[in-house]
Each structure stands twice: as C-alpha cells, then as structure tokens.
Design an enzyme around this catalytic site. Sequence first.
Site, PDB file in Angstrom:
ATOM      1  N   ASN A  82      77.289  51.105  -4.133  1.00 48.94           N
ATOM      2  CA  ASN A  82      77.247  49.984  -3.173  1.00 48.94           C
ATOM      3  C   ASN A  82      77.976  50.327  -2.131  1.00 48.94           C
ATOM      4  OD1 ASN A  82      77.254  47.105  -2.436  1.00 48.94           O
ATOM      5  ND2 ASN A  82      79.341  47.551  -2.861  1.00 48.94           N
ATOM      6  N   ALA A  83      78.823  51.431  -2.155  1.00 48.36           N
ATOM      7  CA  ALA A  83      79.993  51.376  -1.142  1.00 48.36           C
ATOM      8  C   ALA A  83      79.254  51.908   0.316  1.00 48.36           C
ATOM      9  CB  ALA A  83      81.049  52.576  -1.461  1.00 48.36           C
ATOM     10  N   GLY A  84      79.632  51.200   1.491  1.00 49.11           N
ATOM     11  CA  GLY A  84      79.013  51.430   2.524  1.00 49.11           C
ATOM     12  C   GLY A  84      79.872  50.619   3.868  1.00 49.11           C
ATOM     13  N   TYR A 147      73.450  53.507  11.327  1.00 45.19           N
ATOM     14  CA  TYR A 147      73.375  52.780  10.209  1.00 45.19           C
ATOM     15  C   TYR A 147      72.319  53.031   9.650  1.00 45.19           C
ATOM     16  CZ  TYR A 147      73.680  49.165   6.794  1.00 45.19           C
ATOM     17  OH  TYR A 147      73.415  48.299   5.570  1.00 45.19           O
ATOM     18  N   SER A 150      71.418  56.345   8.156  1.00 44.47           N
ATOM     19  CA  SER A 150      72.206  56.599   6.988  1.00 44.47           C
ATOM     20  C   SER A 150      71.350  56.272   5.822  1.00 44.47           C
ATOM     21  CB  SER A 150      73.526  56.195   7.084  1.00 44.47           C
ATOM     22  OG  SER A 150      73.835  55.036   7.056  1.00 44.47           O
ATOM     23  N   LYS A 151      70.925  54.932   6.015  1.00 41.57           N
ATOM     24  CA  LYS A 151      70.250  54.245   5.025  1.00 41.57           C
ATOM     25  C   LYS A 151      68.766  54.906   4.791  1.00 41.57           C
ATOM     26  CE  LYS A 151      73.289  51.155   3.526  1.00 41.57           C
ATOM     27  NZ  LYS A 151      73.945  51.529   2.375  1.00 41.57           N
TER      28      LYS A 151
END
Length: 250
Positions: A82-84, A147, A150-151
């Site tokens: 979950n870290a983001g 963002y 990266s996702k």
Amino acid sequence: MRIVITGASSGLGEALALHYATQENQLVLIARREDRLADVVIRCRDKGSEVEMIVADVNDFERMREIGTDLCAKPIDRIILNAGVSVGHSGGVTPFEDFYRLFQTNFLSVHALLEPIIPKLIEQKSGEIVFISSLASHLTMPTSIAYSSSKRAINAYAEGLYFQLKPHGITVMTIMPGFIDSEMTQKNRFKMPFLMNTEDGVARITHAIKRKKIRYAFPFRFYLMIRIVSLFPQSLRDKIVNFTNFKKGA
C-alpha cells in the site's frame, strides 16, 4: 492469518490495519513514521490482534530486502503493498528528483520487498499479494504524469506476477481505487469526482480481497467513464483532457 501491510501509519494503510486487527490475525505493519505507526499498533493490539511493528523507509531498498528475508521465517498469508506517494497535480515538467523518488516509493520498493518473499510463497504453495494501484493508471493526465506512470508500472508488474505465480497456488490482486479521502488526496486543490470517504473505500477494498478479485477498479461509474473516454477518437479525447485541466486550474 499473518498479514503484512506497508504504508500502515496513515490513510488506507492505517484503515486496512485496523480492519484486519482481530484475534484471528497476526499483523506485520511497516511504515517510516515511528510515532504514527506506534499509535496504529496500539489500537490494533487493543482490538485483540498480535502485531509486529517495523519502522523502515521503503526507499531503503537494502533494508526492504532484509525485512523481506526476515518475514520469511514464518508463513506469510497475505501482503498488502500500500505504501505510496504523490507529487501533487501541477503543470510543467516534474523535477527529476521528485520523479525518481516517486518511482522509488511506488514501484521499485515493491520488488525490493517481494524479491525474497516470492520464493517463500512458492515454497508454501499459497499466499496472496495485493497491490494498491489507482484509477489514475488508466488515463494519464498532463498534471499527474509521474504518479500515473508509476501506477501503470505497478499494474504491468502485478499482471506478470499473476501469470507467473498462479500455477503455484498464489493469488495476485490489483486494486485500483479512485479518489479516497486521505492524507494524500487532501493536498489536491481541485474538485475530485466521486470522492469516497476512507471507510467506504476500505470496505470495497477488503471485500474485493475477500472475493479474490484479480483486478478491481472502483467506483465503477468513474472507471466506466475513463474506459469510455479511452475509446473516443483522439481529437475528442484531447478536448476532454484540456477541459478537465482547465477545471483543475492547471
């Protein structure tokens, strides 16, 4: 069930930790902010869960690999990645330092932690890997290039792992939420469509995990709108994106 959660000191990670904090579950909570994480750990223990607290920055890749190796000392039933972070929504070129940091946190740290864990799961012939991605991975706006990129990378990584690990009895899931009220989204200075509160967002995520949804995007209306836009001719897509940026004030 032994559940590992990264980014567990706030936002979705905190809410997921509290959701899974039961007498039946053993939690391993990982985050870099010790004071915030300690508070989450206390509340999870108050709910009857056995909790291991690990203070670490996911951008310290060697530390992540060490943690992954240490976690393999016991069976791992589920790991929620979950870290983001986000660098916000803005026009112009994202500074390389911000772009690099974002990819470190949102993408590269994931493999650093999973590298030693994947062989353990294969040996177990069981386990679940859950990636928290984003609807932003489906349509890259000019104000969130880093963002969204990266996702999207996470989606591709998760898809490959799914095919690689399915024959070994391991379930790989990719969760793609829209805007959920959190520390990250509270920095946004525009109206976020279909904004959900944290409780509703976590309820949908945990329900999808329980049902072992391989790919789950929500809210459905927002996801459907994005998918429809992706089918439009480029000229029409250009107008929609330009209008949306205008509404953001970009």
